[in-house]
Design a protein around this motif. Structure first.
Motif, PDB file in Angstrom:
ATOM      1  N   SER A  24      38.798  42.453  29.943  1.00 31.96           N
ATOM      2  CA  SER A  24      38.706  41.863  31.282  1.00 31.96           C
ATOM      3  C   SER A  24      39.001  40.371  31.197  1.00 31.96           C
ATOM      4  O   SER A  24      38.513  39.688  30.289  1.00 31.96           O
ATOM      5  CB  SER A  24      37.300  42.056  31.861  1.00 31.96           C
ATOM      6  OG  SER A  24      37.192  41.392  33.100  1.00 31.96           O
ATOM      7  N   GLU A  36      32.614  47.677  44.854  1.00 29.73           N
ATOM      8  CA  GLU A  36      33.599  46.930  44.066  1.00 29.73           C
ATOM      9  C   GLU A  36      34.956  47.599  44.238  1.00 29.73           C
ATOM     10  O   GLU A  36      35.109  48.785  43.945  1.00 29.73           O
ATOM     11  CB  GLU A  36      33.203  46.904  42.586  1.00 29.73           C
ATOM     12  CG  GLU A  36      34.277  46.216  41.742  1.00 29.73           C
ATOM     13  CD  GLU A  36      33.845  45.894  40.322  1.00 29.73           C
ATOM     14  OE1 GLU A  36      32.908  45.086  40.157  1.00 29.73           O
ATOM     15  OE2 GLU A  36      34.443  46.456  39.394  1.00 29.73           O
ATOM     16  N   GLY A  60      38.503  47.670  42.754  1.00 32.93           N
ATOM     17  CA  GLY A  60      39.237  47.245  41.556  1.00 32.93           C
ATOM     18  C   GLY A  60      38.310  47.195  40.363  1.00 32.93           C
ATOM     19  O   GLY A  60      37.612  46.211  40.137  1.00 32.93           O
ATOM     20  N   TYR A 114      47.407  54.238  39.379  1.00 33.89           N
ATOM     21  CA  TYR A 114      47.908  52.863  39.461  1.00 33.89           C
ATOM     22  C   TYR A 114      49.169  52.755  38.600  1.00 33.89           C
ATOM     23  O   TYR A 114      49.169  53.179  37.443  1.00 33.89           O
ATOM     24  CB  TYR A 114      46.827  51.893  38.964  1.00 33.89           C
ATOM     25  CG  TYR A 114      47.140  50.438  39.224  1.00 33.89           C
ATOM     26  CD1 TYR A 114      47.466  49.993  40.503  1.00 33.89           C
ATOM     27  CD2 TYR A 114      47.110  49.496  38.200  1.00 33.89           C
ATOM     28  CE1 TYR A 114      47.744  48.645  40.748  1.00 33.89           C
ATOM     29  CE2 TYR A 114      47.379  48.154  38.438  1.00 33.89           C
ATOM     30  CZ  TYR A 114      47.701  47.741  39.717  1.00 33.89           C
ATOM     31  OH  TYR A 114      47.974  46.413  39.952  1.00 33.89           O
ATOM     32  N   LEU A 167      42.389  49.916  49.747  1.00 32.76           N
ATOM     33  CA  LEU A 167      42.749  49.204  50.980  1.00 32.76           C
ATOM     34  C   LEU A 167      42.331  49.964  52.239  1.00 32.76           C
ATOM     35  O   LEU A 167      42.322  49.399  53.327  1.00 32.76           O
ATOM     36  CB  LEU A 167      44.246  48.879  50.989  1.00 32.76           C
ATOM     37  CG  LEU A 167      44.674  47.921  49.865  1.00 32.76           C
ATOM     38  CD1 LEU A 167      46.169  47.671  49.886  1.00 32.76           C
ATOM     39  CD2 LEU A 167      43.908  46.597  49.940  1.00 32.76           C
ATOM     40  N   LEU A 207      41.733  43.306  42.963  1.00 34.08           N
ATOM     41  CA  LEU A 207      42.848  44.271  43.054  1.00 34.08           C
ATOM     42  C   LEU A 207      44.173  43.616  42.662  1.00 34.08           C
ATOM     43  O   LEU A 207      45.175  43.847  43.326  1.00 34.08           O
ATOM     44  CB  LEU A 207      42.961  44.772  44.501  1.00 34.08           C
ATOM     45  CG  LEU A 207      41.767  45.550  45.054  1.00 34.08           C
ATOM     46  CD1 LEU A 207      41.881  45.713  46.564  1.00 34.08           C
ATOM     47  CD2 LEU A 207      41.677  46.919  44.383  1.00 34.08           C
TER      48      LEU A 207
END
Ligand SMILES: C[S@@+](CC[C@H](N)C(=O)[O-])C[C@H]1O[C@@H](n2cnc3c(N)ncnc32)[C@H](O)[C@@H]1O
Length: 248
Positions: free
Chosen positions: A59, A84, A86, A117, A148, A163
């Motif tokens: 991360s 959360e 993302g 993704y 979204l 995101l």
């Protein structure tokens, strides 16, 4: 390959990876401007249970130990419903869940496209396994969905949006969530250096800094501040209602 944090290192060579975010002056400004978040300070540098395991995942938030920010914010605000958008491998989600566990209250739902993704992605099953192996199933769950559209029929006390953000995502979030979030909206990004990272420029993504200015004007009931260290974080909270003189 150029490092994602290159514009940050150019702007602040005195603030290398590994330096805790709270040593930056932007944290002091946040504390001065948002006195209702003063409790955050008392939860920083907390070696909360499971922290070492959370650091096994990738991360960008790790560079300046932002897990401590998510943890301290949740400990201070004590939200019931957290969302959360993302998740990737679960770094911020797990820090949030650890704080909910230590509050003994609340739950966080993480939403991600996971396998769907098209870029750097993580399998949902791996994140579920991490939630279980840290003993946080009671406090956190994940769903595979397009973030979204996730506002439909939902409300939250705490919303974190990460995101691969740009200005258009910020606009979308405020348009759909400002009336649905009671406490705080935290969004990855917001500093000038973040608008200059390679993929933002290469793909002509809408910069975030001018968008924050627009949002401040359009949503005066929200106070907004930015923590500058990489990747930077925008913190928006509802301004506490001032009691009028003589009001009971
Ligand atoms: C920067 S990562 C999140 C990092 C994570 N919060 C952390 O703590 O490290 C961005 C994530 O957003 C997800 N994502 C991007 N667009 C999305 C969308 N429209 N709906 C759901 N997830 C999306 C990607 O799959 C990716 O896992």
């Amino acid at each position: 390959m150029r490092s994602l944090r290159e514009p940050f290192d150019r702007a602040r060579p005195d603030f290398p990876a590994g330096t805790p975010f709270w040593l930056d002056r932007s944290f002091d400004s946040l504390m001065r401007g948002f006195p209702w978040l003063a409790g955050v300070r008392s939860h920083l540098s907390s070696e909360y249970e499971g922290r070492a395991q959370i650091y096994d995942v990738q991360s960008s938030y790790k560079d300046h130990v932002y897990d401590q920010f998510f943890y301290a914010l949740i400990r201070t605000l004590k939200p019931a419903t957290c969302i959360e958008l993302g998740v990737f491998q679960g770094f911020s989600l797990l820090a949030c869940a650890a704080a909910l566990r230590d509050n003994d209250f609340g739950r966080v739902e993480g939403v991600d496209l996971f396998e769907a993704y098209p870029h750097r992605r993580e399998c949902m099953a791996n994140v579920r396994r991490r939630i279980e192996s840290t003993g946080l199933e009671r406090w956190a769950g994940v769903v595979a969905a397009d973030a979204l559209g996730r506002h439909e029929g939902r409300e939250a006390d705490y919303l974190h949006v990460d995101l691969s953000n740009d200005g258009d995502i910020y606009r979308h979030v405020f348009a759909h969530w400002a009336a649905r979030v009671k406490g705080v909206i935290v969004l990855e990004g917001g500093s000038a250096a973040r608008d200059r990272v390679e993929w933002m420029v290469a793909h002509g993504r809408a910069p975030i800094v001018p968008c924050i200015k627009e949002i401040r004007e359009a949503y005066p009931e929200w106070s907004i501040a930015v923590l500058e260290p990489y990747p930077s974080i925008t913190v928006a909270t509802r301004r506490p209602v001032q009691a009028s003189p003589g009001a009971r």
